[in-house]
Design a protein around this motif. Structure first.
Motif, mmCIF file in Angstrom:
data_model
loop_
_atom_site.group_PDB
_atom_site.id
_atom_site.type_symbol
_atom_site.label_atom_id
_atom_site.label_comp_id
_atom_site.label_asym_id
_atom_site.label_seq_id
_atom_site.Cartn_x
_atom_site.Cartn_y
_atom_site.Cartn_z
ATOM 1 N N TYR A 274 -71.779 39.910 -7.607
ATOM 2 C CA TYR A 274 -70.493 39.426 -7.955
ATOM 3 C C TYR A 274 -70.016 38.931 -9.510
ATOM 4 N N THR A 275 -68.830 38.958 -10.021
ATOM 5 C CA THR A 275 -68.740 38.561 -11.269
ATOM 6 C C THR A 275 -68.621 37.116 -11.404
ATOM 7 N N ALA A 276 -68.553 36.576 -12.503
ATOM 8 C CA ALA A 276 -68.355 35.074 -12.621
ATOM 9 C C ALA A 276 -66.817 34.880 -12.069
ATOM 10 N N VAL A 277 -65.873 35.556 -12.216
ATOM 11 C CA VAL A 277 -64.461 35.533 -11.770
ATOM 12 C C VAL A 277 -64.555 35.368 -10.195
ATOM 13 N N GLU A 278 -65.133 36.538 -9.699
ATOM 14 C CA GLU A 278 -65.201 36.564 -8.289
ATOM 15 C C GLU A 278 -66.043 35.400 -7.536
ATOM 16 N N ILE A 279 -67.052 34.833 -8.281
ATOM 17 C CA ILE A 279 -67.939 33.667 -7.794
ATOM 18 C C ILE A 279 -66.852 32.433 -7.735
ATOM 19 N N ALA A 280 -66.130 32.513 -8.991
ATOM 20 C CA ALA A 280 -65.205 31.205 -8.930
ATOM 21 C C ALA A 280 -64.243 31.293 -7.595
ATOM 22 N N GLY A 281 -63.717 32.397 -7.270
ATOM 23 C CA GLY A 281 -62.947 32.365 -6.166
ATOM 24 C C GLY A 281 -63.596 31.955 -5.015
ATOM 25 N N ILE A 282 -64.922 32.526 -4.855
ATOM 26 C CA ILE A 282 -65.624 32.329 -3.540
ATOM 27 C C ILE A 282 -65.763 30.827 -3.589
ATOM 28 N N MET A 283 -66.277 30.303 -4.588
ATOM 29 C CA MET A 283 -66.663 28.793 -4.591
ATOM 30 C C MET A 283 -65.668 27.689 -4.740
ATOM 31 N N GLY A 284 -64.415 28.307 -5.236
ATOM 32 C CA GLY A 284 -63.279 27.362 -5.453
ATOM 33 C C GLY A 284 -63.348 26.488 -6.370
ATOM 34 N N ARG A 285 -63.935 27.202 -7.596
ATOM 35 C CA ARG A 285 -64.378 26.494 -8.810
ATOM 36 C C ARG A 285 -63.311 27.099 -10.107
ATOM 37 N N LYS A 286 -63.549 26.683 -11.232
ATOM 38 C CA LYS A 286 -62.989 27.258 -12.211
ATOM 39 C C LYS A 286 -64.125 28.424 -12.711
ATOM 40 N N GLU A 287 -63.596 29.250 -13.339
ATOM 41 C CA GLU A 287 -64.279 30.398 -14.122
ATOM 42 C C GLU A 287 -65.249 29.722 -15.092
#
Length: 161
Positions: free
Chosen positions: A123-136
């Protein structure tokens, strides 16, 4: 409620991912199997449709992380010591695997999760941010801190950058 065919397809596609995420959090095969069953039971009972396969996978990852955290926070877990904790060397670390796994498993869960999703799941950092509910930017910071901590522990050798 999902059909048996849908559940079977999801288990075939995502079982390894869910198990690895659970193991990174719980470090105990029995607990991993319990949470694994709980995650896929929630999947079967989840009645909404997913937008795509990526959305479905992200949902399963998020449910797995939350289920692991719930188990670790349970009152029972706070009062009980597992047999693995009593041993001097944890069962999940074998001498032939090297030190990297040991260091990663010893990191705070936010760093473990980010490293796993980035390096193992792709996953990219942007996708991880979406999964974890955090900011990029938070994800970028956690990745950077995790890499620096690993580099420091391993003697300054660059890792995967």
């Amino acid at each position: 409620m999902r059909s048996e065919a849908e559940a079977s397809r999801a288990v075939d596609l995502y079982a390894d991912t869910v198990r690895r995420i659970c193991f990174m959090h719980l470090k105990n095969y029995a607990d991993v199997e319990d949470v694994f069953q709980e995650v896929f039971l929630k999947y079967i009972l989840h009645d909404r449709e997913f937008e795509s396969d990526a959305h479905e996978k992200a949902w399963l990852i998020r449910v797995a992380i939350n289920a692991c955290r719930d188990l670790l926070r349970s009152p029972f877990r706070r009062r009980v010591c597992s047999i693995e904790e009593v041993n001097t060397e944890p069962f999940y670390i074998q001498k032939t695997e090297g030190e990297l796994l040991n260091y990663i498993l010893g990191m705070p869960s936010k760093y473990r999760d980010v490293l796993y999703l980035f390096y193992y799941e792709g996953y990219t950092a942007v996708e991880i941010a979406g999964i974890m509910g955090r900011k990029e930017n938070t994800i970028y910071t956690w990745l950077d801190r995790a890499r620096k901590a690993l580099r420091e522990q391993l003697g300054g050798e660059p890792i995967g950058e």
